[in-house]
Design a protein around this motif. Structure first.
Motif, PDB file in Angstrom:
ATOM      1  N   LYS A 154     -23.320   2.084  15.974  1.00  0.00           N
ATOM      2  CA  LYS A 154     -22.246   2.431  16.595  1.00  0.00           C
ATOM      3  C   LYS A 154     -21.899   3.988  16.494  1.00  0.00           C
ATOM      4  O   LYS A 154     -21.651   4.645  17.748  1.00  0.00           O
ATOM      5  N   MET A 155     -22.269   4.443  15.320  1.00  0.00           N
ATOM      6  CA  MET A 155     -22.503   6.066  15.326  1.00  0.00           C
ATOM      7  C   MET A 155     -23.211   6.556  16.023  1.00  0.00           C
ATOM      8  O   MET A 155     -22.961   7.408  16.772  1.00  0.00           O
ATOM      9  N   LEU A 156     -24.605   6.102  16.180  1.00  0.00           N
ATOM     10  CA  LEU A 156     -25.405   6.763  16.794  1.00  0.00           C
ATOM     11  C   LEU A 156     -25.385   6.803  18.473  1.00  0.00           C
ATOM     12  O   LEU A 156     -25.629   7.646  19.178  1.00  0.00           O
ATOM     13  N   LEU A 157     -24.809   5.587  18.966  1.00  0.00           N
ATOM     14  CA  LEU A 157     -24.438   5.449  20.214  1.00  0.00           C
ATOM     15  C   LEU A 157     -23.332   6.035  20.600  1.00  0.00           C
ATOM     16  O   LEU A 157     -22.725   5.470  21.674  1.00  0.00           O
ATOM     17  N   ARG A 158     -22.583   6.749  19.489  1.00  0.00           N
ATOM     18  CA  ARG A 158     -20.953   7.116  19.923  1.00  0.00           C
ATOM     19  C   ARG A 158     -19.986   6.020  20.237  1.00  0.00           C
ATOM     20  O   ARG A 158     -19.015   6.508  20.932  1.00  0.00           O
ATOM     21  N   GLN A 159     -20.020   4.985  19.873  1.00  0.00           N
ATOM     22  CA  GLN A 159     -19.039   3.935  20.144  1.00  0.00           C
ATOM     23  C   GLN A 159     -18.028   3.975  18.908  1.00  0.00           C
ATOM     24  O   GLN A 159     -16.865   3.719  19.025  1.00  0.00           O
ATOM     25  N   GLU A 160     -18.337   4.691  17.924  1.00  0.00           N
ATOM     26  CA  GLU A 160     -17.427   4.801  16.782  1.00  0.00           C
ATOM     27  C   GLU A 160     -17.965   6.294  16.126  1.00  0.00           C
ATOM     28  O   GLU A 160     -18.815   6.860  16.052  1.00  0.00           O
ATOM     29  N   ASP A 161     -16.668   7.089  15.988  1.00  0.00           N
ATOM     30  CA  ASP A 161     -16.675   8.376  15.397  1.00  0.00           C
ATOM     31  C   ASP A 161     -17.148   8.390  14.056  1.00  0.00           C
ATOM     32  O   ASP A 161     -16.637   7.304  13.387  1.00  0.00           O
ATOM     33  N   PRO A 162     -18.063   9.273  13.498  1.00  0.00           N
ATOM     34  CA  PRO A 162     -18.268   8.955  12.142  1.00  0.00           C
ATOM     35  C   PRO A 162     -16.915   9.295  11.072  1.00  0.00           C
ATOM     36  O   PRO A 162     -16.887   8.657  10.009  1.00  0.00           O
ATOM     37  N   ASP A 163     -16.128  10.191  11.635  1.00  0.00           N
ATOM     38  CA  ASP A 163     -14.904  10.503  10.704  1.00  0.00           C
ATOM     39  C   ASP A 163     -14.024   9.291  10.610  1.00  0.00           C
ATOM     40  O   ASP A 163     -13.627   8.661   9.705  1.00  0.00           O
ATOM     41  N   THR A 164     -13.939   8.373  11.780  1.00  0.00           N
ATOM     42  CA  THR A 164     -13.220   7.105  11.647  1.00  0.00           C
ATOM     43  C   THR A 164     -14.017   6.093  10.917  1.00  0.00           C
ATOM     44  O   THR A 164     -13.261   5.606   9.759  1.00  0.00           O
ATOM     45  N   LEU A 165     -15.190   6.107  11.070  1.00  0.00           N
ATOM     46  CA  LEU A 165     -15.802   5.206   9.929  1.00  0.00           C
ATOM     47  C   LEU A 165     -15.604   5.576   8.618  1.00  0.00           C
ATOM     48  O   LEU A 165     -15.720   4.636   7.905  1.00  0.00           O
ATOM     49  N   PHE A 166     -15.863   6.637   8.139  1.00  0.00           N
ATOM     50  CA  PHE A 166     -15.587   7.534   6.849  1.00  0.00           C
ATOM     51  C   PHE A 166     -14.211   6.939   6.419  1.00  0.00           C
ATOM     52  O   PHE A 166     -13.897   6.474   5.601  1.00  0.00           O
ATOM     53  N   PHE A 167     -13.262   7.315   7.319  1.00  0.00           N
ATOM     54  CA  PHE A 167     -11.725   6.982   6.564  1.00  0.00           C
ATOM     55  C   PHE A 167     -11.552   5.566   6.656  1.00  0.00           C
ATOM     56  O   PHE A 167     -10.572   5.143   6.048  1.00  0.00           O
ATOM     57  N   ASN A 168     -12.367   4.764   7.505  1.00  0.00           N
ATOM     58  CA  ASN A 168     -11.913   3.171   7.268  1.00  0.00           C
ATOM     59  C   ASN A 168     -12.786   2.688   6.202  1.00  0.00           C
ATOM     60  O   ASN A 168     -13.078   1.406   6.186  1.00  0.00           O
TER      61      ASN A 168
END
Length: 145
Positions: free
Chosen positions: A95-109
């Motif tokens: 998701k991060m590589l395909l830009r479906q999720e922002d790394p910051d969002t993944l980090f904070f979640n």
């Protein structure tokens, strides 16, 4: 293509975690070096040179270690100290590589763990964000372009 929120089956982790770590790390560094040569990965290698990295794909039991020089990436031993470790499951990395999720969002979640040099982590995050995946033949079908 939307990446599903699935974790890989446990039996895969059991199998993969006992296999040698070097072959997948070699695939990763060869891919990164190809992206560098083709100028798809626009890395300022001086910012990465001498640094050691670890990518942990938690649901697969993959532990990929590599380092960088001024010219290229190289596979490294998993026993050394790393400057930056990124850890997530397969779906979240995709998701991060395909830009479906922002790394910051993944980090904070708490779905992306970043350990080590935070400044280096920001450099790597920005580097990943700069890649135009639609120019990578194997990724074209995934990004839908």
């Amino acid at each position: 293509m939307q990446v599903p929120d699935k974790v890989m089956p446990v039996f895969l982790k059991k199998i993969i975690s006992v296999l040698p770590a070097k072959p997948p790390a070699w695939v990763l560094v060869n891919t990164l070096n190809q992206l560098l040569r083709r100028e798809i990965l626009l890395a300022d290698m001086s910012l990465l040179a001498g640094r050691h990295f670890r990518i942990v794909v938690s649901d697969l039991g993959l532990d990929l270690c590599f380092s960088a020089s001024n010219e290229r990436f190289m596979a490294a031993d998993a026993t050394g100290v790393v400057d930056l470790c990124l850890s997530a499951n397969t779906a979240d990395f995709m998701k991060m590589l395909l830009r479906q999720e922002d790394p910051d969002t993944l980090f904070f979640n708490r779905r992306l763990k970043i350990e080590g040099d935070t400044e280096l982590g920001l450099v790597v995050k920005n580097l990943l964000d700069s890649i135009d995946w639609s120019t990578v033949p194997v990724m074209k079908s995934l990004v839908g372009q």
